[in-house]
Design an enzyme around this catalytic site. Structure first.
Site, PDB file in Angstrom:
ATOM      1  N   ASP A  83     -33.691  62.804  42.639  1.00  0.00           N
ATOM      2  CA  ASP A  83     -34.843  62.214  43.328  1.00  0.00           C
ATOM      3  C   ASP A  83     -35.418  61.090  42.445  1.00  0.00           C
ATOM      4  OD1 ASP A  83     -36.769  62.056  45.338  1.00  0.00           O
ATOM      5  OD2 ASP A  83     -38.061  63.602  44.451  1.00  0.00           O
ATOM      6  N   GLU A 142     -34.569  52.710  48.380  1.00  0.00           N
ATOM      7  CA  GLU A 142     -35.936  52.694  48.929  1.00  0.00           C
ATOM      8  C   GLU A 142     -36.381  51.256  49.126  1.00  0.00           C
ATOM      9  OE1 GLU A 142     -38.938  55.396  47.506  1.00  0.00           O
ATOM     10  OE2 GLU A 142     -40.534  53.902  47.696  1.00  0.00           O
ATOM     11  N   SER A 226     -44.916  66.610  52.635  1.00  0.00           N
ATOM     12  CA  SER A 226     -45.611  67.900  52.632  1.00  0.00           C
ATOM     13  C   SER A 226     -46.758  67.864  53.632  1.00  0.00           C
ATOM     14  CB  SER A 226     -46.148  68.214  51.228  1.00  0.00           C
ATOM     15  OG  SER A 226     -45.114  68.797  50.459  1.00  0.00           O
TER      16      SER A 226
HETATM   17  P1  13P Z   1     -44.605  65.683  48.741  1.00  0.00           P
HETATM   18  O1  13P Z   1     -45.444  65.407  47.520  1.00  0.00           O
HETATM   19  O2  13P Z   1     -45.334  65.307  50.000  1.00  0.00           O
HETATM   20  O3  13P Z   1     -44.098  67.054  48.775  1.00  0.00           O
HETATM   21  O4  13P Z   1     -43.345  64.714  48.667  1.00  0.00           O
HETATM   22  C1  13P Z   1     -42.250  65.010  47.837  1.00  0.00           C
HETATM   23  C2  13P Z   1     -41.300  63.881  47.756  1.00  0.00           C
HETATM   24  O5  13P Z   1     -41.322  62.938  48.528  1.00  0.00           O
HETATM   25  C3  13P Z   1     -40.275  63.933  46.683  1.00  0.00           C
HETATM   26  O6  13P Z   1     -39.562  62.738  46.574  1.00  0.00           O
END
Ligand code: 13P
Length: 349
Positions: A83, A142, A226
């Site tokens: 990520d 991105e 989230s």
């Molecule tokens: P949240 O903080 O909304 O859970 O997003 C997590 C995210 O996008 C990780 O890349």
């Protein structure tokens, strides 16, 4: 099943018209919670680790925990994703370790904070995509910049400051050849996304729809997804926490995104909230306890519940048995012979 390519999971999700949750991890209990939720709901799944997670857990621990997960749950298609990689070198080291997909977040400079130029973003993302595809590894780019900060990564501010321009998204996909594209439509990382209840017009769904129409083969990724449920906030505050009132992304908005090309849905904060609430509860209700298992077990169970709920809501539940794994070596062949190309990218306007 061996670790599989994220590209395969997303191609299958596109065929089935559903989204796949990508859940962040830092430790064994989080991986266990996700795998149990995947088993419970019969779901394919993406587990992702940020640079912060890699530093916290150490690469080798993380990788071997993921191998254990693949070994213990042979029926579950499982991808291991980096990520928010901040540079070619970060992505390269993840690929060498065994990650089956990487995100090159070239929307920010390597400091992970300052917005980069379009040209800088294209340059580093294309370099990563060329390197990764040769090795059968899929790549997420991105375009536009997410709001908020996660694990020290992010430009901060609201999610609406640098939303994605559809023309740029098309040009970016064309120039880089990424498999999937994270777009900025108003979401942000972390618990503090919106200061009032979102009313359905809060996310730029028109942008998402416009981008998907023009890039039908590039899987869209929704970061910052989230929902920051009130019940999870309440447990934390009931047991001595101090969260300020906040709102996340309504699940219905994510479902609308999934109907319009979103295939990967990133969730971290909701699981953090679930874990923290469960641990606080044990500490307050049973202050005599000191065996970590007494609070890690309910924490793991609370995360499993959130993940299983999201798997059903995103539509991936029930799809684990739909396909067999394509090996990473065969993915490399597919990139080399053009069968995995996302071109022609651009659908007629
Ligand atoms: P949240 O903080 O909304 O859970 O997003 C997590 C995210 O996008 C990780 O890349």
């Amino acid at each position: 099943m061996p670790l599989v390519s994220t590209r395969q999971l997303l191609d299958e999700a596109a065929k089935g018209g559903y989204g796949v949750g990508a859940f962040n991890v830092n430790d064994m209990e989080q991986i266990q919670a996700i795998m149990e939720a995947a088993k419970e709901t019969n779901s394919p799944v993406i587990i992702q680790a940020s640079r912060g997670a890699r530093a916290f857990a150490q690469d080798n621990y993380l990788y071997h925990l993921m191998l254990a997960a693949a070994e213990l749950y042979p029926q579950i298609p499982l991808a291991m994703h980096l990520d928010h990689g901040n540079s070619f070198e970060t992505c390269e080291s993840a690929i060498k370790l065994g990650f089956t997909s990487v995100m090159m977040d070239g929307s920010l400079k390597p400091d992970g904070k300052t917005p980069a130029t379009f040209a800088e973003n294209v340059e580093v993302t294309k370099r990563v995509a060329d390197y990764a595809h040769e090795r059968g590894i899929s790549v997420e780019g991105e375009i536009g910049v997410l709001g908020g900060i996660e694990d020290g990564h992010g430009a901060g501010g609201s999610g609406l400051e640098h939303v994605t321009d559809p023309d740029q998204a098309v040009e970016f996909a064309e120039l880089t050849g990424v498999d999937s594209l994270a777009i900025a439509i108003g979401t942000s990382h972390g618990a503090y996304k919106f200061t009032k209840k979102p009313d359905g017009s809060v996310l730029k769904m028109d942008l998402l729809i416009a981008i998907h129409k023009r890039l039908p083969k590039t899987h869209l990724v929704m970061h910052g997804s989230s929902s920051v449920p009130k019940d999870l906030q309440d447990i934390i505050n009931q047991y001595g926490g101090k969260l300020k009132e906040t709102w996340g992304v309504p699940v219905e908005e994510i479902q609308l995104g999934i109907k319009n090309g979103v295939r990967k849905v990133n969730v971290d904060t909701d699981n953090r909230l679930a874990i923290t609430g469960a641990i606080r509860k044990v500490f307050v209700e049973s202050p005599e306890k000191f065996d970590p298992r007494d609070y890690m077990k309910p924490a793991r169970a609370a995360m499993q519940k959130v993940v299983a709920t999201r798997m059903v809501q995103f539509g991936q539940a029930g799809h684990a048995g739909d396909y067999t794994a394509i090996s990473i070596a065969d993915m490399a062949k597919g990139y080399a012979d053009g069968t995995l190309s996302t071109k022609p990218l651009v659908a007629a306007k």
